[in-house]
Design a protein around this motif. Structure first.
Motif, PDB file in Angstrom:
ATOM      1  N   ARG A 196      30.445 -14.775  31.824  1.00 12.70           N
ATOM      2  CA  ARG A 196      31.175 -13.494  31.906  1.00 12.70           C
ATOM      3  C   ARG A 196      30.569 -12.449  30.980  1.00 12.70           C
ATOM      4  O   ARG A 196      30.476 -11.269  31.341  1.00 12.70           O
ATOM      5  N   ILE A 197      30.154 -12.870  29.796  1.00 13.16           N
ATOM      6  CA  ILE A 197      29.507 -11.939  28.861  1.00 13.16           C
ATOM      7  C   ILE A 197      28.188 -11.451  29.451  1.00 13.16           C
ATOM      8  O   ILE A 197      27.891 -10.250  29.432  1.00 13.16           O
ATOM      9  N   GLU A 198      27.390 -12.377  29.991  1.00 13.12           N
ATOM     10  CA  GLU A 198      26.115 -11.985  30.599  1.00 13.12           C
ATOM     11  C   GLU A 198      26.351 -11.050  31.789  1.00 13.12           C
ATOM     12  O   GLU A 198      25.626 -10.066  31.972  1.00 13.12           O
ATOM     13  N   HIS A 199      27.377 -11.337  32.587  1.00 17.73           N
ATOM     14  CA  HIS A 199      27.711 -10.503  33.742  1.00 17.73           C
ATOM     15  C   HIS A 199      28.083  -9.086  33.288  1.00 17.73           C
ATOM     16  O   HIS A 199      27.613  -8.100  33.854  1.00 17.73           O
ATOM     17  N   GLN A 223      13.257  -3.429  39.262  1.00 20.62           N
ATOM     18  CA  GLN A 223      14.035  -3.987  38.158  1.00 20.62           C
ATOM     19  C   GLN A 223      15.534  -3.878  38.455  1.00 20.62           C
ATOM     20  O   GLN A 223      16.283  -4.820  38.210  1.00 20.62           O
ATOM     21  N   LEU A 224      15.946  -2.761  39.011  1.00 17.91           N
ATOM     22  CA  LEU A 224      17.355  -2.561  39.360  1.00 17.91           C
ATOM     23  C   LEU A 224      17.804  -3.594  40.396  1.00 17.91           C
ATOM     24  O   LEU A 224      18.871  -4.199  40.261  1.00 17.91           O
ATOM     25  N   LYS A 260      28.052 -13.973  39.402  1.00 12.01           N
ATOM     26  CA  LYS A 260      29.388 -13.896  39.997  1.00 12.01           C
ATOM     27  C   LYS A 260      29.696 -15.174  40.773  1.00 12.01           C
ATOM     28  O   LYS A 260      30.802 -15.717  40.677  1.00 12.01           O
ATOM     29  N   ASP A 261      28.723 -15.657  41.529  1.00  9.23           N
ATOM     30  CA  ASP A 261      28.903 -16.899  42.282  1.00  9.23           C
ATOM     31  C   ASP A 261      29.109 -18.094  41.356  1.00  9.23           C
ATOM     32  O   ASP A 261      29.958 -18.956  41.606  1.00  9.23           O
ATOM     33  N   LYS A 306      20.689  -8.682  41.793  1.00  8.04           N
ATOM     34  CA  LYS A 306      20.666 -10.043  42.341  1.00  8.04           C
ATOM     35  C   LYS A 306      21.127 -11.049  41.293  1.00  8.04           C
ATOM     36  O   LYS A 306      21.873 -11.982  41.594  1.00  8.04           O
ATOM     37  N   ARG A 307      20.673 -10.881  40.069  1.00  8.69           N
ATOM     38  CA  ARG A 307      21.085 -11.779  38.982  1.00  8.69           C
ATOM     39  C   ARG A 307      22.601 -11.668  38.765  1.00  8.69           C
ATOM     40  O   ARG A 307      23.279 -12.673  38.553  1.00  8.69           O
TER      41      ARG A 307
END
Length: 68
Positions: free
Chosen positions: A17-20, A40-41, A52-53, A46-47
């Motif tokens: 969640r922090i990374e998201h 890059q965007l 999220k998945d 995609k990441r």
């Protein structure tokens, strides 16, 4: 994920969640930049979707199975 320990799953969820959230902020900054890198965007988006998945998967692991 081989470890079914709810504490480990919850800790991993927090990390994801922090990374998201951080990716969301980076995407917003990059999208508003006049000279933006579209590749890059796209990679960041995609990441973010993969995260999220993974978050949804781990959240479902924390819900106890109910026998019908």
């Amino acid at each position: 994920m081989h470890n079914e320990d709810p504490a480990v799953i919850a800790r991993r969820l927090t990390e994801l969640r922090i990374e998201h959230r951080d990716l969301d902020a980076a995407i917003t900054r990059l999208a508003t930049d006049a000279i933006r890198d579209e590749l890059q965007l796209t990679r960041l988006k995609k990441r973010k979707l993969k995260l999220k998945d993974m978050i949804a998967y781990l959240e479902s692991k924390l819900i106890p199975d109910l026998d019908a």
